[in-house]
Design an enzyme around this catalytic site. Sequence first.
Site, short mmCIF file in Angstrom:
data_model
loop_
_atom_site.label_atom_id
_atom_site.label_comp_id
_atom_site.label_asym_id
_atom_site.label_seq_id
_atom_site.Cartn_x
_atom_site.Cartn_y
_atom_site.Cartn_z
N ASP A 152 -1.89 11.38 43.26
CA ASP A 152 -2.07 9.94 43.03
C ASP A 152 -2.65 9.23 44.24
OD1 ASP A 152 0.41 10.68 44.25
OD2 ASP A 152 1.00 8.59 44.18
N GLU A 153 -3.22 8.06 43.98
CA GLU A 153 -3.67 7.12 45.02
C GLU A 153 -4.43 7.80 46.15
OE1 GLU A 153 -0.59 3.51 44.90
OE2 GLU A 153 0.32 5.27 45.78
N VAL A 154 -5.46 8.55 45.79
CA VAL A 154 -6.23 9.27 46.80
C VAL A 154 -7.47 8.44 47.16
CG1 VAL A 154 -7.47 11.39 47.34
CG2 VAL A 154 -5.39 11.47 45.93
#
Length: 559
Positions: A349-351
């Site tokens: 997530d949230e890369v």
Amino acid sequence: MLRMFCYFFVLCALFVVLPQSLVLHGSRGIRTKQPHLDESLIYLWPLPAEFTSGDEVLSVDPSLKLSVAGTGGAGASYIVEEAFERYKKIIFEHSGSGNVGARLRFKRVLVESIISEYDVSQLKITVHSDNDELQLGVDESYTLQVSKVKEDSIAGEVTIEANTVYGALRGIETFSQLCSFDYTTKTVQIHKAPWVIHDQPRFAYRGLMLDTSRHYLPVTVIKQIIDSMSYAKFNVLHWHIIDEESFPLEVPSYPNLWNGSYTKWERYTVEDAYEIVNFAKMRGINVMAEVDVPGHAESWGVGYPDLWPSPTCREPLDVSKNFTFDVFSGILTELRKIFPFELFHLGGDEVNTDCWSKTPHVKQWLQTNNLTTKDGYQYFVLKAQEIALSKNWTPVNWEETFNAFPSKLNPQTIVHNWLGPGVCPKAVAKGFRCIFSNQGVWYLDHLDVPWDQVYTAEPLEGIYDASQQKLVIGGEVCMWGETADTSDIQQTIWPRAAAAAERLWSPRESTPKANITSTTLPRLLNFRCLLNRRGVAAAPVRHFYARQAPDGAGSCYSQ
Ligand SMILES: *[C@@H]1O[C@H](CO)[C@@H](O)[C@H](O)[C@H]1NC(C)=O
Ligand SMILES: *[C@@H]1O[C@H](CO)[C@@H](O)[C@H](O)[C@H]1NC(C)=O
Ligand SMILES: *[C@@H]1O[C@H](CO)[C@@H](O)[C@H](O)[C@H]1NC(C)=O
Ligand SMILES: *[C@@H]1O[C@H](CO)[C@@H](O)[C@H](O)[C@H]1NC(C)=O
């Protein structure tokens, strides 16, 4: 300037504190809210799938005996016996209910058998399988019957019949909720008997996520939370062990990784992790570990700076180096020995890959391989999946991976929803399994989500095809740790997690959205008080913001 500010602050504080203390002293004797105790309601949480009850009151022998029958082998009966000892402490919480005097008062003596003066003196548990492997989809069904002693029989009985030891554990929990202490007779009683309960969960995966990177949680506290999870019949602890802020876990093959812990006192040894997994198993709870890559991993580089693309670009991890995947694979090899659960969470997530393209050697590697930074993210996630699969793990990934490259994910991937509604419908339409954790309703760190919004959230929302519905394996409430540590974590988890627990366990038709104020709320108020009695710091149910202390004097059942 500073001094003026201080005077101003003290003055303000006085204004805030003074009127409140006046109100408290002025409210003596006034009970505005009456306790909700409607005798017609069934105070079991979560509500069993099917049940019938009567109108008898039965007394329970304080020296209640356990008998274990069926083919359940040594392993299985050990789990049941340990649970029975735990629950005896819960059921006979008042010392009046278990004193020696009571045990010595016999009604009559027959040839070689003693008739107890109590209606129920035996808990008979039959387990049909000796397989105590705990995995996703393990049979948790049970039948619980409570019947009065018949004149010609030796003693009254409570029977629990289950296919596995884990069904038996769920049955014992339900039995404990039927028992209450009567202060007049000083005995434990079962109301509304006889009972026949046929129960089983609606979803196979009923999870709570704990984050031990944003704040370290001591092992004792994790165990307390696992205990409390079993009261609501949760069966997966999703352990978000490490993140960008800290790396508390020991990894023997890469001993510098836990240099990334906050301090040398805020760490988990390998033995701690084994202990947590075993403690959870004894309560029918799987532990799913998470190693979140390639973002959320800055703390790895404290011990191994080569994992950072550069000192100024510390995450996502360096996609260009074999070393990165060697370390990742090494961590998974160690974790595989500790965590037998077939699911393993790979994050994803949230890369934000911006700094990859600003780091010369990473930029060069991407160009050489004809990859954009987005491709690099996909490359990392898919390679991590391959490594997890090679270790016989089913990969779970946060939904961004599915949103970005659904057709590239391994078909075994379980998509973990969080960003909002509508993701599981898309994932199951493409044949993926899905876990529902929509942050708008099931993120416990969102303090402005009241209990009823948690309760009415529906994992199958928008999914109408029966074969697609089956692909939603369940849901999970997430306790992200930025504002939760030992001082407030239990009251942030409870009671709202219980609302999700009933959604995940009980039949959809018996937990409708209508009437929740008249029927569900009093039951939840009661369950919160049950948690309090068991020492769980569950907060009052009805505050708009979670984990608030009570407003004033009053019964637990009215708050
Ligand atoms: C990690 O900790 C060990 C033991 O305290 C120490 O010897 C080593 O130098 C540390 N490594 C780094 C990169 O900080
Ligand atoms: C890195 O791994 C790749 C693929 O396994 C291999 O072809 C390459 O030679 C390795 N590079 C180094 C420097 O070891
Ligand atoms: C590089 O990737 C693009 C897009 O995937 C593709 O169209 C192109 O043919 C590739 N070039 C080489 C040299 O592989
Ligand atoms: C639930 O609400 C409906 C509509 O308000 C009402 O007709 C019904 O009697 C209620 N049922 C219970 C069990 O309270």
